[in-house]
Motif scaffolding. Structure first.
Motif, PDB file in Angstrom:
ATOM      1  N   LYS A  57    -115.345  47.614  12.532  1.00  0.00           N
ATOM      2  CA  LYS A  57    -116.396  46.807  11.933  1.00  0.00           C
ATOM      3  C   LYS A  57    -116.987  47.565  10.754  1.00  0.00           C
ATOM      4  O   LYS A  57    -117.243  48.767  10.841  1.00  0.00           O
ATOM      5  CB  LYS A  57    -117.469  46.546  12.987  1.00  0.00           C
ATOM      6  N   GLU A  98    -117.681  42.607   8.967  1.00  0.00           N
ATOM      7  CA  GLU A  98    -116.318  42.080   9.053  1.00  0.00           C
ATOM      8  C   GLU A  98    -115.461  43.019   9.893  1.00  0.00           C
ATOM      9  O   GLU A  98    -115.700  44.217   9.965  1.00  0.00           O
ATOM     10  CB  GLU A  98    -115.697  41.946   7.668  1.00  0.00           C
ATOM     11  N   ASP A 123    -106.269  45.512   6.341  1.00  0.00           N
ATOM     12  CA  ASP A 123    -105.922  44.116   6.616  1.00  0.00           C
ATOM     13  C   ASP A 123    -107.078  43.468   7.335  1.00  0.00           C
ATOM     14  O   ASP A 123    -107.745  44.112   8.148  1.00  0.00           O
ATOM     15  CB  ASP A 123    -104.700  44.059   7.529  1.00  0.00           C
ATOM     16  N   PHE A 124    -107.317  42.190   7.075  1.00  0.00           N
ATOM     17  CA  PHE A 124    -108.355  41.457   7.788  1.00  0.00           C
ATOM     18  C   PHE A 124    -107.842  41.066   9.162  1.00  0.00           C
ATOM     19  O   PHE A 124    -106.691  40.673   9.314  1.00  0.00           O
ATOM     20  CB  PHE A 124    -108.771  40.210   7.018  1.00  0.00           C
ATOM     21  N   VAL A 125    -108.699  41.159  10.175  1.00  0.00           N
ATOM     22  CA  VAL A 125    -108.357  40.771  11.544  1.00  0.00           C
ATOM     23  C   VAL A 125    -109.138  39.514  11.866  1.00  0.00           C
ATOM     24  O   VAL A 125    -110.329  39.426  11.597  1.00  0.00           O
ATOM     25  CB  VAL A 125    -108.733  41.895  12.547  1.00  0.00           C
ATOM     26  N   GLU A 126    -108.467  38.541  12.429  1.00  0.00           N
ATOM     27  CA  GLU A 126    -109.157  37.281  12.784  1.00  0.00           C
ATOM     28  C   GLU A 126    -109.480  37.238  14.241  1.00  0.00           C
ATOM     29  O   GLU A 126    -108.927  37.828  15.069  1.00  0.00           O
ATOM     30  CB  GLU A 126    -108.269  36.108  12.434  1.00  0.00           C
ATOM     31  N   ARG A 161    -108.977  47.818  15.194  1.00  0.00           N
ATOM     32  CA  ARG A 161    -110.070  46.881  14.921  1.00  0.00           C
ATOM     33  C   ARG A 161    -111.327  47.693  14.661  1.00  0.00           C
ATOM     34  O   ARG A 161    -111.767  48.454  15.512  1.00  0.00           O
ATOM     35  CB  ARG A 161    -110.304  45.960  16.115  1.00  0.00           C
TER      36      ARG A 161
END
Length: 79
Positions: A25, A56, A76-79, A23
């Motif tokens: 930013k 993000e 990859d996007f992390v939610e 993760r």
């Protein structure tokens, strides 16, 4: 059987060259901050070319040693 063993060694060798940040930013086009360790990673060339909003959270796979002049492999996007 030989092919399976050779394929597994090949896959393990590919995985050993890449690193990832679980993760992180987005700080700017070249810098990303790990949310778990607080380290800032500097990439040699921007991967996203302005498609991302600053702040993000992403999962980034990259190649390189240390924290500077790293090369993107995938994200990859992390939610």
């Amino acid at each position: 059987m030989k092919k399976i063993i050779l394929a597994s060694f090949f896959l393990l060798s590919i995985l050993s060259f890449s690193r990832y940040i679980e993760r992180c930013k987005v700080l700017d086009a070249h810098r990303y901050k790990s949310l778990s360790s607080g380290k800032i990673f500097h990439f040699s060339e921007p991967y996203f070319y302005g498609r991302l909003m600053y702040g993000e959270v992403l999962h980034v796979t990259f190649r390189g040693k240390g924290y500077k002049n790293l090369k993107f492999i995938d994200m990859d996007f992390v939610e």
